[in-house]
Design a protein around this motif. Structure first.
Motif, mmCIF file in Angstrom:
data_model
loop_
_atom_site.group_PDB
_atom_site.id
_atom_site.type_symbol
_atom_site.label_atom_id
_atom_site.label_comp_id
_atom_site.label_asym_id
_atom_site.label_seq_id
_atom_site.Cartn_x
_atom_site.Cartn_y
_atom_site.Cartn_z
ATOM 1 N N LYS A 101 54.522 12.821 -20.332
ATOM 2 C CA LYS A 101 55.016 13.154 -18.968
ATOM 3 C C LYS A 101 54.667 12.069 -17.775
ATOM 4 N N THR A 102 53.124 11.929 -18.271
ATOM 5 C CA THR A 102 52.522 10.943 -16.990
ATOM 6 C C THR A 102 53.333 9.372 -17.165
ATOM 7 N N ARG A 103 53.347 9.120 -18.600
ATOM 8 C CA ARG A 103 54.122 7.765 -18.887
ATOM 9 C C ARG A 103 55.494 7.767 -18.150
ATOM 10 N N LYS A 104 56.341 8.815 -18.474
ATOM 11 C CA LYS A 104 57.494 8.779 -17.854
ATOM 12 C C LYS A 104 57.587 8.741 -16.461
ATOM 13 N N THR A 105 56.680 9.320 -15.648
ATOM 14 C CA THR A 105 56.650 9.300 -13.994
ATOM 15 C C THR A 105 56.058 8.037 -13.703
ATOM 16 N N LEU A 106 55.199 7.322 -14.500
ATOM 17 C CA LEU A 106 54.864 6.039 -14.243
ATOM 18 C C LEU A 106 56.054 4.927 -14.265
ATOM 19 N N CYS A 107 56.666 4.928 -15.247
ATOM 20 C CA CYS A 107 57.777 4.109 -15.403
ATOM 21 C C CYS A 107 58.644 4.278 -14.272
ATOM 22 N N GLY A 108 58.950 5.384 -13.699
ATOM 23 C CA GLY A 108 59.987 5.458 -12.583
ATOM 24 C C GLY A 108 59.256 4.684 -11.402
ATOM 25 N N LEU A 109 58.154 4.267 -11.328
ATOM 26 C CA LEU A 109 57.860 3.339 -10.306
ATOM 27 C C LEU A 109 58.581 1.966 -10.184
ATOM 28 N N ALA A 110 59.016 1.617 -11.225
ATOM 29 C CA ALA A 110 59.458 0.325 -11.064
ATOM 30 C C ALA A 110 60.838 0.552 -10.131
ATOM 31 N N ILE A 111 61.722 1.626 -10.280
ATOM 32 C CA ILE A 111 62.776 1.983 -9.519
ATOM 33 C C ILE A 111 62.189 2.083 -8.091
ATOM 34 N N LEU A 112 61.345 3.125 -8.019
ATOM 35 C CA LEU A 112 60.746 3.588 -6.630
ATOM 36 C C LEU A 112 60.220 2.402 -5.818
ATOM 37 N N THR A 113 59.461 1.594 -6.327
ATOM 38 C CA THR A 113 58.832 0.651 -5.383
ATOM 39 C C THR A 113 59.894 -0.256 -4.722
ATOM 40 N N ALA A 114 60.940 -0.544 -5.734
ATOM 41 C CA ALA A 114 62.047 -1.494 -5.093
ATOM 42 C C ALA A 114 62.711 -0.759 -3.932
ATOM 43 N N ALA A 115 62.936 0.423 -4.171
ATOM 44 C CA ALA A 115 63.653 1.121 -2.994
ATOM 45 C C ALA A 115 62.684 1.335 -1.878
ATOM 46 N N LEU A 116 61.226 1.236 -1.837
ATOM 47 C CA LEU A 116 60.215 1.138 -0.866
ATOM 48 C C LEU A 116 60.433 -0.015 -0.102
ATOM 49 N N PHE A 130 46.798 1.294 -21.752
ATOM 50 C CA PHE A 130 46.097 2.599 -21.229
ATOM 51 C C PHE A 130 47.204 3.341 -20.655
ATOM 52 N N GLY A 131 48.430 3.281 -20.904
ATOM 53 C CA GLY A 131 49.303 4.245 -20.487
ATOM 54 C C GLY A 131 50.170 4.009 -19.103
ATOM 55 N N PHE A 132 49.582 2.736 -18.406
ATOM 56 C CA PHE A 132 50.590 2.402 -17.318
ATOM 57 C C PHE A 132 51.633 1.272 -17.505
ATOM 58 N N PRO A 133 52.665 1.517 -16.604
ATOM 59 C CA PRO A 133 53.967 0.707 -16.916
ATOM 60 C C PRO A 133 53.685 -0.852 -16.438
ATOM 61 N N ALA A 134 54.322 -1.700 -17.178
ATOM 62 C CA ALA A 134 54.548 -3.118 -16.500
ATOM 63 C C ALA A 134 55.550 -3.004 -15.046
ATOM 64 N N ALA A 135 54.977 -2.321 -14.142
ATOM 65 C CA ALA A 135 55.878 -2.192 -13.016
ATOM 66 C C ALA A 135 54.666 -2.227 -11.792
ATOM 67 N N TYR A 136 55.348 -2.809 -10.682
ATOM 68 C CA TYR A 136 54.292 -2.831 -9.593
ATOM 69 C C TYR A 136 54.060 -1.399 -9.177
ATOM 70 N N PRO A 137 52.851 -0.843 -8.800
ATOM 71 C CA PRO A 137 51.827 -1.956 -8.493
ATOM 72 C C PRO A 137 50.768 -2.131 -9.737
ATOM 73 N N PHE A 138 51.121 -1.281 -10.857
ATOM 74 C CA PHE A 138 50.325 -1.321 -12.159
ATOM 75 C C PHE A 138 50.372 -2.518 -12.893
ATOM 76 N N ASN A 139 51.203 -3.418 -12.731
ATOM 77 C CA ASN A 139 51.026 -4.768 -13.446
ATOM 78 C C ASN A 139 50.506 -5.901 -12.503
ATOM 79 N N ALA A 140 50.148 -5.449 -11.223
ATOM 80 C CA ALA A 140 49.472 -6.508 -10.320
ATOM 81 C C ALA A 140 48.016 -6.906 -10.629
ATOM 82 N N ARG A 141 47.698 -7.856 -10.069
ATOM 83 C CA ARG A 141 46.276 -8.189 -10.083
ATOM 84 C C ARG A 141 45.479 -7.789 -8.859
ATOM 85 N N TRP A 142 43.940 -7.940 -9.115
ATOM 86 C CA TRP A 142 43.428 -7.531 -7.980
ATOM 87 C C TRP A 142 43.190 -8.638 -6.829
ATOM 88 N N SER A 143 43.181 -8.271 -5.654
ATOM 89 C CA SER A 143 42.714 -9.305 -4.732
ATOM 90 C C SER A 143 41.989 -8.906 -3.516
#
Length: 434
Positions: free
Chosen positions: A5-20, A130-143
């Motif tokens: 369930k968590t992986r499915k939720t995280l994957c949805g962030l690729a869509i939601l961050t684009a909308a934001l 670790f279960g995070f998707p290749a989608a922003y911000p979970f594929n971002a680097r620290w700064s």
């Protein structure tokens, strides 16, 4: 973080961050105006804002409040690996013991904040194992991050400022935000303790301010990346403290902001689905992850900088000299944010941040739907300055803030000054219009 369930939720962030990015959060303007007062009073950009509710002794004649850095109440004892740290388990905006965020990370061992920064900045953005998707911000680097200076307290060197701030992602629309605080408190084996406060947040549309959405997600991201760094003790890489902060929740998300979030983001924060009719508690198990750092991240000396502009266009409670709960204004105009700094070969980190804006303030009637102008517009000046430095022996931080609005009847203003140093007196001063 490995459940289906968590992986499915995280994957949805690729869509939601684009909308934001495209349109911002969706919300009704009148509803926003009616429900934002508690949040905007809490947000640091306008703090201390209206001091009319402060005790009379805090501003007897000119609205001046001073603090000298006395120890706060509620200090707790945390033990790990043969060492211990006594600390106030929250961060604050000053030194009055009023909590802003929970402390949810403790680093023990080779934990100079500059080394923790180096460890996180060296990582790539691939957290898929670790279960995070290749989608922003979970594929971002620290700064390095622009953020308000906060305070932390532990026995030994006392109050410390958040000289080093990091972000996973960028300032908008969502990011994970980490503040690090040197303590100077020893840990067995020649190490020290460093305190951390992390949260996952969204930019409030039409402002330069953020709303915290989750404490625990941000803690998990930092823990994941410190494991990825390979610097944690192989035998006991981390442990969880006892409950040291308020649980099962700390602070809330106003319903007007929560209802504008995509459903995937609501699920990610652990909140309810659908539309809510009241503030949503931000889940907090009250524990801090204690990370046992035995490796040393190599330093990468050099300068860093960032500069960007955000535009205010929002109805908010009047931030200066409010006359009461119905005293609201529309704030419009650009705010420029600039941060520069450097890390040298010895591990000395120093930075300077400037925030400046010239805003147009228009009184509005919030009993109308939508809020309607109710007076003449006037100009206000926003100016913040932050400076700080740390090395293996000490740290210091300085933050000055001013909000000035000249008018025919007199100038409205709020000014704050915070100075914290390892080996010098600490001070905080706030003054407002009489």
């Amino acid at each position: 973080m490995h459940g289906r369930k968590t992986r499915k939720t995280l994957c949805g962030l690729a869509i939601l961050t684009a909308a934001l990015f495209a349109s911002g959060c969706s919300m009704d303007e009148a509803k926003f105006a009616q429900t934002m007062a508690p949040l905007m009073q809490e947000l640091r950009l306008w703090q201390p804002g209206d001091m009319s509710q402060w005790p009379a002794s805090a501003h007897p004649a000119r609205g001046v409040l001073t603090q000298s850095g006395a120890a706060p109440s509620g200090v707790v004892h945390v033990a790990f690996g043969g060492g211990a740290l006594d600390l106030w388990p929250y961060t604050g905006a000053s030194m009055d013991g009023n909590p802003s965020d929970p402390v949810n990370l403790l680093f023990a061992g080779n934990t100079d904040p500059a080394r923790i920064r180096a460890a996180l900045l060296a990582l790539d953005g691939d957290r898929t194992k670790f279960g995070f998707p290749a989608a922003y911000p979970f594929n971002a680097r620290w700064s390095d991050a622009v953020g308000d200076v906060q305070t932390s307290y532990s026995t030994g060197e006392g109050w410390q400022a958040s000289v080093i701030q990091l972000q996973l992602g960028v300032y908008q629309p969502v990011r994970a935000h980490l503040r690090l605080f040197r303590t100077g408190s020893p840990f067995p084996g020649g190490g020290t303790w460093t305190v951390g406060g992390a949260h996952f947040e969204v930019l409030i549309p039409g402002t330069a301010d953020h709303q915290v959405l989750s404490w625990e997600l941000a803690r998990q991201l930092v823990l994941t990346d410190m494991i990825r760094s390979g610097l944690l003790d192989p035998a006991t890489p981390y442990a969880m403290s006892d409950v040291i902060t308020l649980a099962p929740s700390f602070r809330t998300i106003p319903d007007v902001i929560y209802n504008g979030l995509p459903e995937e983001l609501k699920a990610l924060t652990g909140g309810p689905s659908g539309t809510v009719s009241g503030p949503v508690p931000i889940g907090n198990d009250g524990r801090a992850a204690i990370l046992h750092v035995t490796g040393n991240a190599p330093l990468q000396p050099g300068p860093f900088s960032q500069s960007f502009t955000l535009t205010y266009d929002q109805v908010i409670p009047k931030p200066l000299c409010s006359a009461g709960p119905l005293d609201w204004v529309h704030v419009a105009g650009p705010v420029e944010l600039d941060r520069v700094g450097t890390l040298d070969a010895t591990g000395r980190y120093q930075y300077n941040t400037r925030i400046a804006g010239h805003l147009t303030i228009t009184p509005v009637d919030v009993t109308a739907n939508p809020p309607a102008p109710s007076g003449a517009s006037y100009k206000a000046e926003v100016g913040d300055m932050q400076e700080g430095a740390l090395d293996g022996r000490s740290s210091w931080g300085l933050a000055e803030s001013k909000r000035i609005a000249p008018q025919k009847g007199g100038t409205e203003f709020v000014m704050t000054y915070l100075k914290i140093a390892s080996n010098a007196p600490d001070s905080y001063r706030a003054s407002r219009c009489p």
